[in-house]
Design an enzyme around this catalytic site. Sequence first.
Site, PDB file in Angstrom:
ATOM      1  N   ARG A  31      -7.330  -7.129   0.695  1.00 24.70           N
ATOM      2  CA  ARG A  31      -6.455  -6.294  -0.132  1.00 24.70           C
ATOM      3  C   ARG A  31      -7.212  -5.069  -0.634  1.00 24.70           C
ATOM      4  NH1 ARG A  31      -6.362  -8.417  -5.433  1.00 24.70           N
ATOM      5  NH2 ARG A  31      -4.626  -7.020  -5.912  1.00 24.70           N
ATOM      6  N   ASN A  53       0.173  -6.266  -8.566  1.00 20.37           N
ATOM      7  CA  ASN A  53       1.029  -5.826  -9.664  1.00 20.37           C
ATOM      8  C   ASN A  53       2.511  -5.874  -9.292  1.00 20.37           C
ATOM      9  OD1 ASN A  53      -0.163  -5.305 -12.112  1.00 20.37           O
ATOM     10  ND2 ASN A  53      -1.038  -3.358 -11.420  1.00 20.37           N
ATOM     11  N   CYS A  65      -1.631  -1.669  -5.470  1.00 22.23           N
ATOM     12  CA  CYS A  65      -2.470  -2.474  -4.590  1.00 22.23           C
ATOM     13  C   CYS A  65      -1.722  -2.737  -3.287  1.00 22.23           C
ATOM     14  CB  CYS A  65      -2.771  -3.825  -5.218  1.00 22.23           C
ATOM     15  SG  CYS A  65      -3.401  -3.726  -6.899  1.00 22.23           S
TER      16      CYS A  65
END
Lengths: 324, 324, 324, 324
Positions: free
Chosen positions: D16, D79, D2
């Site tokens: 995002r 993450n 991400c």
Amino acid sequence: MCTAATYKTKDFYFGRTLDYEISYGDQVVITPRNYVFDLREGGQLKNHYAMIGMACVMENYPLYYDAVNEKGLGIAGLNFVGNASYKKPVEGKDNITQFELIPWILGKCATVKEARQLLKNMNLIDTPFLPDLPVAQLHWIIADKEECITLESLEEGMKIYDNPVGVLTNNPPFNYQMFNLNNYMQLAVENRSNTFSENLELNQYSRGMGGMGLPGDLSSQSRFVRVAFVKMNSLSGDSEEESVSQFFHILGSVDQQRGCCKLGEDKYEITLYTSCCNTDKGIYYYNTYDNHQISAVDMHKADLEGEKLYTYAPIKGEQIRMQN
Amino acid sequence: MCTAATYKTKDFYFGRTLDYEISYGDQVVITPRNYVFDLREGGQLKNHYAMIGMACVMENYPLYYDAVNEKGLGIAGLNFVGNASYKKPVEGKDNITQFELIPWILGKCATVKEARQLLKNMNLIDTPFLPDLPVAQLHWIIADKEECITLESLEEGMKIYDNPVGVLTNNPPFNYQMFNLNNYMQLAVENRSNTFSENLELNQYSRGMGGMGLPGDLSSQSRFVRVAFVKMNSLSGDSEEESVSQFFHILGSVDQQRGCCKLGEDKYEITLYTSCCNTDKGIYYYNTYDNHQISAVDMHKADLEGEKLYTYAPIKGEQIRMQN
Amino acid sequence: MCTAATYKTKDFYFGRTLDYEISYGDQVVITPRNYVFDLREGGQLKNHYAMIGMACVMENYPLYYDAVNEKGLGIAGLNFVGNASYKKPVEGKDNITQFELIPWILGKCATVKEARQLLKNMNLIDTPFLPDLPVAQLHWIIADKEECITLESLEEGMKIYDNPVGVLTNNPPFNYQMFNLNNYMQLAVENRSNTFSENLELNQYSRGMGGMGLPGDLSSQSRFVRVAFVKMNSLSGDSEEESVSQFFHILGSVDQQRGCCKLGEDKYEITLYTSCCNTDKGIYYYNTYDNHQISAVDMHKADLEGEKLYTYAPIKGEQIRMQN
Amino acid sequence: MCTAATYKTKDFYFGRTLDYEISYGDQVVITPRNYVFDLREGGQLKNHYAMIGMACVMENYPLYYDAVNEKGLGIAGLNFVGNASYKKPVEGKDNITQFELIPWILGKCATVKEARQLLKNMNLIDTPFLPDLPVAQLHWIIADKEECITLESLEEGMKIYDNPVGVLTNNPPFNYQMFNLNNYMQLAVENRSNTFSENLELNQYSRGMGGMGLPGDLSSQSRFVRVAFVKMNSLSGDSEEESVSQFFHILGSVDQQRGCCKLGEDKYEITLYTSCCNTDKGIYYYNTYDNHQISAVDMHKADLEGEKLYTYAPIKGEQIRMQN
């Protein structure tokens, strides 16, 4: 593979590395003026300029890898596998085999200018030295104090390129190598300022960051860029010792360490020798993978009017000087 | 800046390059067992292990850059500017200045294991050697045959890292350097197959393409990656000559050529010397920028029970061996 | 500059980005079969294949940047500054100006095979569209479902290259671009194992590390490598929606963001539009820098037997769909 | 994995990408002020600030990936596998599970300044949402108009970093990512002059060469550098449409194309969605891999005094606008 470079201070220096997995028994060889070369397609080369260089001598014939003549002209042949293309003999042309090229040019030409002239009528042919010996696929760097060229015999014909950088490695063809340098034009020997973003604080955490992006591997294109950068930015005093020392540092930047270029089970390419010839003085300096000390042979200490080859076995064991 | 490396064949080798723009008058120095070190925060170091290394001797004190003791333990200090942080003396701690660190550890410890123990109570303090001498900002690599560690005194405290790669350069801190190696895990000494696309014909046009991506510049992070790759893949015979030769090839991969690291008007950083100590035999090999030949001093030829320093000026002029 | 790509699922897709600092007033233009092109060196092109593409219409003439004809043949012209070389008219040749090339080929050829044939007698000439209009320096990608070629008119003559990768950007010439791909053959869409050294523990700390080394900048050589990697590894369903969506992701990998390619004071190159034509169906999809939504024009909804151009102004404002 | 970014024109934008191989059923979710969050370690969060963002709703609970509250504070969790370390509950601390972090901060804080205060007593605990659900290993970017921070819970404790670049990806820890930017400080949006050697003619053969060296792959470190460069150099008008458009171009630079990040047999990570929230207006924009058009949900069109979640299924099919 191999890397060649030139360097100019007060005198002019020309040399190369020879990278390979085995040595064919290289020797420093002086060919005096009256040694006779029998040319394969007829005629002889005799009463020629004397020359010195590294060669494998077979059947009393010096198969030069690189050499310089008494007039200060130098040539080195470097691997060019997959791109070199030699031809069949053509009537009316100077039909020269790839292994005759170095003595033919050094024997007859005092300068690159004369070599350019001589090459105009040359046809590079594919005759092997011995029937069962493969023909080395090569291209050449030819240089004197004034200028440097690259010679390539391709499928599409012979190319002579001006070589403003004074270095040569292997594949790809020379015009590709030169184009590729454009991709590195932003490298610098000085640290550079932050142009990433004026709104971020970024730091030069080390000296030498201006060269970031310079490739460090042993491929022929990466060696070309690296040695070009080191050579073009090299600085040294102009004494013989300082010049020679700097030259070995230039080619040291593309040294192939044992273990870093694996060819197959237990087969590794290394830099077998590095040479540096003062083309003004005719002194051939070299060292070998296992001997960091520089050794030298001076062509003018031999009788250059002779007819027989002078050969000098390279000193290969590490010559360590104990101080106590 | 500098690069240190270790190498193991039959014996264990420990050495470094020292890269800088000027020399402070380095000498190979043997400190015998009964030379007395007066410690700044009290006490003396006497009747210690003998050691050999490169040092600048001031006021009869050996300011070692790198040294090895008679037990085979080696240390080298490398620039760590902006990150090194020394402290004020703390009661109950062994308060050691940065310039005392090398003799203190080499004098007292036979192994890295013992050094780890000794370091537990150490506090690295910021006392300069002379009032107006700046305190060198350093970090250290400490190694013996069995293991290698990195010692860093940061603002947040002292760090001791296992050093599985056995090399050290300069900034950034060691954990950053080690993390960064992950970005190069796909490099190889062998050529690699085409994984870009099975539907395109791509060619290995050179040997050595497996290392593509290896950085070739002189910054401290790039040198770390490059020397790590060369060292981890190095191969040589295990004789003394072959081992020493290979060691100089390893550090040759991070040689700083004059002209390629500009610091300002006519100021260039170069590799002033490269060292390699056989820690088993106590022989300190080195060469200098202007002398490719390897020279050596053997600590066991000195009287190690002495009280006075033995100093040997490095041989700096190119030692060329004429063959004719 | 620009990037073109092809993509094949059930149907065949052909498109490009047009990167520049200003728009010349681009429109989607359908040229029906009976629109008459007056050729500069004599003759007319009439009763030709219909075509659709993006063009600047001047004096009722469609100056196509990229177009596809009703038979499924596509061409795009991309900047080739400094390398494109057009000639003077030669008798006996089809003398075609660079701005006539797209309609001439699309008007007469149903396939790349036919285009190869037609190009054999073509001479690309340097006549400008208007006396004071500079001649765009271009090279071309020509593709159908079966094959793809690159057409370059260089100083040394016209070159037609097979284009196995189905992409084109700008400089250097196509053979250099293809050679350069060899340097990336070791990239992969999967993470790679540790080949740096089996004696070091190195980690895949992220997905996607197999592509490390792929260049991320906006230069023409870097875009070539990047879009080649993305295109050759692209996967999608073969429905129209999935294919078109994936195509815009492929060219999205070389999107030029405003601010990232500065040409001078307040001048920035951006991706003005991205196109994707389903060459089987004759539907021309596109989006623009300020409108992420994909718009489309279907050539078969126009009367292809007509004589007049059909023009559609691109939808340029961001079409945001409010959900509440 | 991400990428998150912030962007400021007249208003402030926060968004995002979410990169993964499968979707867990994401929805745009508005949580009004009186929806009650039962906290795992006791207490309730009620009468809080309203928020909007993308979430997976399980058991009527919004598991937000990224969200913004009505005061203009935004958070996104990304993450951080292998580095995130959550703790056991500690008495006297605010024990918050990783899945409660976003609502807890957005519910209570109007600004980053307030969030910094609240975080001082927070202990991030490892309770899963459901007994057999793995705990997502995350780190967070928290931003408002004034400042941006990164929150990491590591084995050694919680770290709050100033985030001057306003972007976040995944591994390595944030201080490593920021240090690594130094290696790219010489990149520029303008072409650079030749500093390789003043004695060689090197050419800018393309626009955009100033960015050469920017990494183009999908690894988390390369995405960090690339999106930082694009974001820090981004330019756009300050209208809502221009700002939103530019934001999607910024995150488009790290788009993960299907096929380019292979995880295993037929498993590929792609950019499932890209979001951009105008934090001043509370409008949440997004698009999905298969729908390039931007859709939006406006939190202020919902009754923010409500008690129940408002959910909006993302529009996922390509919304193509036919023009004829």
